[in-house]
Scaffold this motif. Structure first.
Motif, PDB file in Angstrom:
ATOM      1  N   ILE A 198      49.451  46.623  50.187  1.00 19.53           N
ATOM      2  CA  ILE A 198      49.150  47.648  49.191  1.00 19.53           C
ATOM      3  C   ILE A 198      50.400  48.001  48.375  1.00 19.53           C
ATOM      4  O   ILE A 198      50.332  48.162  47.153  1.00 19.53           O
ATOM      5  CB  ILE A 198      48.585  48.914  49.879  1.00 19.53           C
ATOM      6  CG1 ILE A 198      47.233  48.587  50.525  1.00 19.53           C
ATOM      7  CG2 ILE A 198      48.440  50.057  48.879  1.00 19.53           C
ATOM      8  CD1 ILE A 198      46.684  49.702  51.393  1.00 19.53           C
ATOM      9  N   LYS A 253      51.336  44.843  46.348  1.00 18.15           N
ATOM     10  CA  LYS A 253      50.222  44.246  45.600  1.00 18.15           C
ATOM     11  C   LYS A 253      50.217  42.715  45.754  1.00 18.15           C
ATOM     12  O   LYS A 253      49.917  41.975  44.818  1.00 18.15           O
ATOM     13  CB  LYS A 253      50.273  44.639  44.120  1.00 18.15           C
ATOM     14  CG  LYS A 253      50.109  46.129  43.872  1.00 18.15           C
ATOM     15  CD  LYS A 253      50.034  46.420  42.406  1.00 18.15           C
ATOM     16  CE  LYS A 253      49.888  47.878  42.039  1.00 18.15           C
ATOM     17  NZ  LYS A 253      49.572  48.826  43.068  1.00 18.15           N
ATOM     18  N   SER A 254      50.571  42.279  46.949  1.00 22.69           N
ATOM     19  CA  SER A 254      50.649  40.848  47.251  1.00 22.69           C
ATOM     20  C   SER A 254      50.042  40.571  48.621  1.00 22.69           C
ATOM     21  O   SER A 254      50.315  41.296  49.590  1.00 22.69           O
ATOM     22  CB  SER A 254      52.105  40.376  47.232  1.00 22.69           C
ATOM     23  OG  SER A 254      52.204  39.052  47.723  1.00 22.69           O
ATOM     24  N   LEU A 284      41.293  43.793  50.984  1.00 23.63           N
ATOM     25  CA  LEU A 284      42.605  43.839  50.342  1.00 23.63           C
ATOM     26  C   LEU A 284      42.960  42.477  49.744  1.00 23.63           C
ATOM     27  O   LEU A 284      43.572  42.402  48.667  1.00 23.63           O
ATOM     28  CB  LEU A 284      43.675  44.250  51.366  1.00 23.63           C
ATOM     29  CG  LEU A 284      43.634  45.706  51.843  1.00 23.63           C
ATOM     30  CD1 LEU A 284      44.660  45.924  52.941  1.00 23.63           C
ATOM     31  CD2 LEU A 284      43.893  46.662  50.684  1.00 23.63           C
ATOM     32  N   LYS A 294      41.116  42.123  46.525  1.00 25.06           N
ATOM     33  CA  LYS A 294      41.631  43.040  45.506  1.00 25.06           C
ATOM     34  C   LYS A 294      42.979  42.587  44.949  1.00 25.06           C
ATOM     35  O   LYS A 294      43.222  42.683  43.731  1.00 25.06           O
ATOM     36  CB  LYS A 294      41.760  44.448  46.095  1.00 25.06           C
ATOM     37  CG  LYS A 294      42.282  45.468  45.094  1.00 25.06           C
ATOM     38  CD  LYS A 294      42.297  46.877  45.695  1.00 25.06           C
ATOM     39  CE  LYS A 294      42.798  47.890  44.666  1.00 25.06           C
ATOM     40  NZ  LYS A 294      42.808  49.274  45.217  1.00 25.06           N
ATOM     41  N   TYR A 295      43.887  42.100  45.818  1.00 27.38           N
ATOM     42  CA  TYR A 295      45.248  41.818  45.384  1.00 27.38           C
ATOM     43  C   TYR A 295      45.556  40.325  45.239  1.00 27.38           C
ATOM     44  O   TYR A 295      46.714  39.963  44.985  1.00 27.38           O
ATOM     45  CB  TYR A 295      46.249  42.440  46.371  1.00 27.38           C
ATOM     46  CG  TYR A 295      46.226  43.949  46.361  1.00 27.38           C
ATOM     47  CD1 TYR A 295      46.640  44.663  45.233  1.00 27.38           C
ATOM     48  CD2 TYR A 295      45.782  44.670  47.470  1.00 27.38           C
ATOM     49  CE1 TYR A 295      46.617  46.048  45.218  1.00 27.38           C
ATOM     50  CE2 TYR A 295      45.751  46.054  47.460  1.00 27.38           C
ATOM     51  CZ  TYR A 295      46.167  46.741  46.331  1.00 27.38           C
ATOM     52  OH  TYR A 295      46.144  48.113  46.320  1.00 27.38           O
ATOM     53  N   TYR A 296      44.558  39.476  45.364  1.00 26.42           N
ATOM     54  CA  TYR A 296      44.786  38.031  45.246  1.00 26.42           C
ATOM     55  C   TYR A 296      45.383  37.671  43.881  1.00 26.42           C
ATOM     56  O   TYR A 296      46.328  36.897  43.778  1.00 26.42           O
ATOM     57  CB  TYR A 296      43.474  37.269  45.461  1.00 26.42           C
ATOM     58  CG  TYR A 296      43.624  35.766  45.333  1.00 26.42           C
ATOM     59  CD1 TYR A 296      44.081  35.005  46.404  1.00 26.42           C
ATOM     60  CD2 TYR A 296      43.327  35.115  44.124  1.00 26.42           C
ATOM     61  CE1 TYR A 296      44.236  33.629  46.286  1.00 26.42           C
ATOM     62  CE2 TYR A 296      43.481  33.741  44.004  1.00 26.42           C
ATOM     63  CZ  TYR A 296      43.934  32.999  45.091  1.00 26.42           C
ATOM     64  OH  TYR A 296      44.087  31.648  44.964  1.00 26.42           O
ATOM     65  N   THR A 325      47.082  39.472  41.822  1.00 23.06           N
ATOM     66  CA  THR A 325      48.400  40.040  41.522  1.00 23.06           C
ATOM     67  C   THR A 325      49.491  39.453  42.417  1.00 23.06           C
ATOM     68  O   THR A 325      50.646  39.861  42.335  1.00 23.06           O
ATOM     69  CB  THR A 325      48.383  41.569  41.704  1.00 23.06           C
ATOM     70  OG1 THR A 325      48.031  41.887  43.064  1.00 23.06           O
ATOM     71  CG2 THR A 325      47.390  42.207  40.757  1.00 23.06           C
ATOM     72  N   THR A 326      49.123  38.498  43.267  1.00 20.20           N
ATOM     73  CA  THR A 326      50.081  37.891  44.194  1.00 20.20           C
ATOM     74  C   THR A 326      50.904  36.806  43.507  1.00 20.20           C
ATOM     75  O   THR A 326      50.374  35.964  42.791  1.00 20.20           O
ATOM     76  CB  THR A 326      49.352  37.279  45.408  1.00 20.20           C
ATOM     77  OG1 THR A 326      48.635  38.306  46.101  1.00 20.20           O
ATOM     78  CG2 THR A 326      50.340  36.630  46.366  1.00 20.20           C
TER      79      THR A 326
END
Length: 236
Positions: free
Chosen positions: A156, A159-160, A208, A211-213, A215-216
């Motif tokens: 979180i 964001k990765s 998670l 959601k954050y894939y 922005t990784t």
């Protein structure tokens, strides 16, 4: 197909999934052996897993909780695999880390010995022994859940999801779910509760990941398979 056969099949599936989770750090240890260095990895997860499996192994023995052969088999396998990982870690780590591992292993041995002695001395029926050991397993499982929470907090914050391989998250979800079913077939709250929490943890991890894939940053040299990802807390 009767109740016992269904429970046996579910337990065998649970053994297979849990075995996959136990073996999931293998790429990390292959890298450690290849480089002859533990790098920045820490042994805490594996030492905790060894303790966890030892407690659940005792819980599944006939003298504590009869008719729990599959709990015994998977945790016996977990102990052997984790001892192998810890041995590799011990060989390639610094003397400071080795001293820490020795101290923790001695403390774990003392705790297990005390648990066995108190259980067999003060509790003289299977229900009483199951409750005492089951409660201890639950308490330790709750402590172990701190590791996945730390990983999720990192995801979180950064964001990765690079440090949270989705295959392990799916494995945690499946492992927790199948053992919940196993426990429900012959109501066992001590197996059901931690695995229900583990299944929920798996759902959150997958959420998670989705959601954050995007922005990784996947361009770093370190691959997800080389990340230290703790297994689910309960392997029973």
């Amino acid at each position: 197909m009767d109740h016992d056969q269904i429970r046996l099949i579910v337990g065998i599936i649970g053994n297979a999934i849990a075995l996959y989770l136990f073996l999931s750090p293998t790429p990390t240890f292959l890298k450690i052996v290849k480089l002859k260095s533990v790098q920045s990895f820490k042994p805490d997860t594996y030492l905790a897993t060894l303790m966890n499996c030892s407690m659940w192994l005792f819980y599944g023995l006939p003298i504590v909780h009869p008719h729990s052969l599959l709990v015994v088999t998977i945790n016996s396998a977990g102990i052997l695999i984790t001892i192998t990982f810890c041995s590799i870690f011990f060989i390639y780590s610094s003397w400071t880390c080795r001293k820490k591992m020795i101290i923790i292993l001695i403390l774990e041995a003392i705790v297990i010995a005390a648990m066995v002695t108190v259980t067999l001395t003060l509790s003289h029926t299977h229900p009483a022994r199951s409750m005492l050991v089951g409660i201890l397993c639950l308490v330790f499982n709750i402590i172990m859940y701190a590791s996945p929470l730390t990983i999720m907090k990192t995801v979180i914050r950064t964001k990765s999801v690079k440090y949270m391989p989705v295959c392990i998250s799916i494995g945690n979800l499946l492992n927790g779910s199948i053992w919940v079913v196993y426990a429900a077939l012959e109501f066992d709250p001590f197996i059901m509760i931690p695995n229900a929490v583990g299944a929920v943890s798996g759902v959150i991890q997958i959420g998670l990941y989705v959601k954050y894939y995007k922005t990784t940053n996947w361009s770093d040299d370190q691959s997800p398979n080389e990340i230290e990802m703790p297994p689910s807390a309960s392997n029973a």
